[in-house]
Structure formats: C-alpha cells, structure tokens
Design an enzyme around this catalytic site. Structure first.
Site, mmCIF file in Angstrom:
data_model
loop_
_atom_site.group_PDB
_atom_site.id
_atom_site.type_symbol
_atom_site.label_atom_id
_atom_site.label_comp_id
_atom_site.label_asym_id
_atom_site.label_seq_id
_atom_site.Cartn_x
_atom_site.Cartn_y
_atom_site.Cartn_z
ATOM 1 N N ARG A 1 0.857 -1.183 0.000
ATOM 2 C CA ARG A 1 0.000 0.000 0.000
ATOM 3 C C ARG A 1 0.893 1.232 0.000
ATOM 4 O O ARG A 1 1.934 1.265 0.689
ATOM 5 C CB ARG A 1 -0.899 0.036 1.246
ATOM 6 C CG ARG A 1 -2.038 -0.983 1.243
ATOM 7 C CD ARG A 1 -3.108 -0.675 0.193
ATOM 8 N NE ARG A 1 -4.228 -1.614 0.247
ATOM 9 C CZ ARG A 1 -4.300 -2.752 -0.441
ATOM 10 N NH1 ARG A 1 -3.322 -3.114 -1.237
ATOM 11 N NH2 ARG A 1 -5.370 -3.529 -0.335
ATOM 12 N N GLU B 1 -4.693 6.775 -5.208
ATOM 13 C CA GLU B 1 -4.845 6.060 -6.479
ATOM 14 C C GLU B 1 -6.207 6.385 -7.088
ATOM 15 O O GLU B 1 -7.176 6.495 -6.339
ATOM 16 C CB GLU B 1 -4.718 4.553 -6.245
ATOM 17 C CG GLU B 1 -3.328 4.172 -5.732
ATOM 18 C CD GLU B 1 -3.171 2.678 -5.460
ATOM 19 O OE1 GLU B 1 -4.144 1.920 -5.657
ATOM 20 O OE2 GLU B 1 -2.083 2.278 -5.029
ATOM 21 N N HIS C 1 -1.213 -0.561 -9.767
ATOM 22 C CA HIS C 1 -1.783 -1.484 -8.771
ATOM 23 C C HIS C 1 -2.352 -2.762 -9.438
ATOM 24 O O HIS C 1 -3.561 -2.999 -9.388
ATOM 25 C CB HIS C 1 -2.873 -0.757 -7.962
ATOM 26 C CG HIS C 1 -3.111 -1.388 -6.617
ATOM 27 N ND1 HIS C 1 -3.430 -0.665 -5.502
ATOM 28 C CD2 HIS C 1 -3.077 -2.687 -6.209
ATOM 29 C CE1 HIS C 1 -3.596 -1.482 -4.469
ATOM 30 N NE2 HIS C 1 -3.385 -2.720 -4.880
HETATM 31 C C1 GLV Z 1 -4.788 -5.607 -3.473
HETATM 32 O O1 GLV Z 1 -4.163 -4.620 -3.280
HETATM 33 C C2 GLV Z 1 -5.221 -6.495 -2.444
HETATM 34 O O2 GLV Z 1 -5.152 -6.116 -1.264
HETATM 35 O O3 GLV Z 1 -5.663 -7.596 -2.764
#
Ligand code: GLV
Length: 320
Positions: free
Chosen positions: A238, A267, A286
C-alpha cells in the site's frame, strides 16, 4: 422479498451469476469509475450484502446507514478501506480474498523488482520512442539481481512466496515481520533482521506488509537514508507505507538508486505526480493480483462468502 446484494463495480457476469437466482443483485454499471459516494450511500440503505473493491471507503457512516447489512465482502486481501471497528460494533461480517492471490502477487513483485533493477520499462520506452541509436556500452545499465541481498518487509504468505522465487536467483533473504517465522527460517534459510539492519544490508527492499497504524509512513527520510545508495525499493502493498515526498527526495538526491511502485498513497496516481517524472521509478497501476485466473478466483471467494452469510452460514476468510 429477496435479500439485496449491492456490487460497487461492474464485474464479469460469470462471477455474479450464481447470486442472481436467490438474491436481488444490483451493481454499479461502470468498470473503470468508482461508485460515487452518494450512490453508494443510497444503495446501502436496502442492501443485505455489499461486494466491494479497494477503491471504496466503507466508513462507519456508510455502514450505519445500512440497517440490513450483514456482510461486506472485499475483493482484495487488504482491507484498510473498511472501518473494521465499526463493522464489529454493528455486527457486520467483513471478508477478504487471501491465498488465491498469493502466487500471482509474488510473481508481480519479483517482476517489478527485475524491471526496476534492469530498467526494463524505461528501456522499452527508449526503443519505442526511436531513441535507440546504437548499442552503447553503458546505456541503460542497471543493478544485478542474481546473488544480491533481498530484504522483505512483511513476511506473510506473499512475502514467503516472493522469497522462494528470489531463492531461484540465489539471493540472500532477510525479512522483517511482526512475528518471527522460525519454521520458514529453518526450512529455507531466510534470516530475520531488525528493520534498520535489513535496510542497511539489502540491495533490494521489498514491501509486502499490510497498511495499518503501525506501518503507515514506516519508510520515510530516516529509513531511506539507512539504505544503500545502490539499493532499490519495491512496494507492492500500500502506498501509505512509504512517505512519497521523502522517497522523491531520496531518489533525486541519490540516497537510493531506484524504486518500483505498484501502489501509491492516492490512487489512481495523477500523471503529473512527482514520482512519475523520475526515470529511476518503475511504476505500475496497482496490478499485483491482476491475472485472469486470480481475479476470477478472488470473485468466487466473495460470491461464496455472500451466499454463506445471507444463507445463515459462517463464511471462510472472515476479517471481523
Ligand atoms: C490488493 O491490493 C489487495 O489487497 O488484494
């Protein structure tokens, strides 16, 4: 009256279909636009289940305006977008999608590490932009991965899976985690290190920890200064774990050599974000768990959890 499932993003029909027979399914109809807060607030009023993604902030206020809500099922392993304390107090079950994304995410973590070390995306841009004039002795030279030291912050399932891959590159593996993993230390020879030692010794620092009060801003100026000037920081967890201003400064002042980022504090990250102006940043939107098989497997877990809770059964993968 059928119970209502509200899905906050347009999902593939094959993922949603199993719910349609028993429940009234409503779904935000856009794939690439986050459901507006007003729409979500209105929809939750009648929802018995919410199927969410990491882009939805499921706050206390949202849950308090949902008198029938029994479950929030998040299509992610992370759940920092959900107020867990409020969910607990309101008796709402929260589920997530662990395990099915472990290997896919570890693949991407190592891919991003390689791409950052060997400047792969930057090199492709050179070629496609017509800037490749000649084979050049030192053009686009990067850092060796083979035999280097990898420090993993957050040695959960994904951390372990990434470490096993890194072993194929004969990397030495250090890890830092809330709890020591004696079994994996013994089995694979991974070594526990205090955070500062890991930062000092690693050629690559890979972050795979969840975002919590403890890990927010964990990597800031002081920590970046401890890293080798030749080191690469890779974040696949994150954005909030790394202080972006401090990272920008470290990258421009030569405190570290490069960074690979799959995640950002906000994001989607704006294209004029300072970090995206730097050639020594390899950036992705991401996508760590984004394989077709894994995303469908994650949705299957969400769908089952919703069916279980609305059917009065205890689901798998409960967070609270
Ligand atoms: C993606 O970021 C997740 O937490 O699966």
């Amino acid at each position: 009256m059928k119970q209502v499932v509200y899905i906050t993003r347009k999902l593939p029909e094959e993922a949603v279909r199993p719910l349609r027979e028993k429940f009234t399914v409503r779904m935000w109809d856009k794939e690439d636009v986050v459901v507006p807060e007003e729409v979500l607030k209105e929809e939750v009023k009648s929802a018995h289940a919410l199927w969410t993604t990491i882009t939805d902030q499921i706050t206390r206020e949202i849950m308090e305006s949902a008198p029938n809500l029994k479950i929030v099922s998040n299509c992610a392993v992370g759940f920092n977008n959900i107020d867990l304390q409020a969910a607990k107090e309101l008796g709402i079950t929260v589920t997530h999608t662990p395990n099915v994304l472990t290997e896919t995410t570890a693949d991407l973590a190592i891919g991003l590490l390689l791409a950052s070390a060997r400047r792969i995306t930057e090199a492709e841009a050179v070629l496609r932009d017509g800037r490749w004039k000649s084979w050049t002795p030192m053009q686009l030279t990067g850092m060796d991965v083979f035999g280097a030291t990898l420090g993993i912050i957050g040695m959960g399932r994904i951390g372990e899976a990434a470490a096993k891959r890194a072993r194929g590159f004969e990397m030495d593996i250090l890890y830092h985690n809330r709890t020591r993993k004696m079994d994996t230390e013994e089995m694979y020879g991974f070594q526990y290190a205090e955070l500062d030692d890991l930062l000092r010794q690693s050629d690559f620092v890979l972050i795979l920890a969840p975002l919590t009060d403890e890990t927010r801003d964990l990597i800031k100026k002081r920590e970046l200064r401890l890293m080798k000037k030749t080191a690469v920081l890779v974040n696949v967890s994150r954005g909030g774990i790394v202080n972006e201003q401090d990272l920008y400064d470290a990258l421009t002042e030569g405190e570290i050599w490069g960074a690979g980022l799959d995640v950002f504090e906000t994001e989607p990250v704006p294209v004029n974000h300072p970090l995206l102006t730097l050639p020594n940043v390899t950036a992705l939107p991401h996508i760590a768990s984004a394989s077709i098989q894994t995303r469908l497997a994650m949705m299957k877990l969400n769908e089952r959890a919703i069916r279980d809770v609305l059917g009065g059964r205890v689901p798998n993968n409960i967070v609270v």
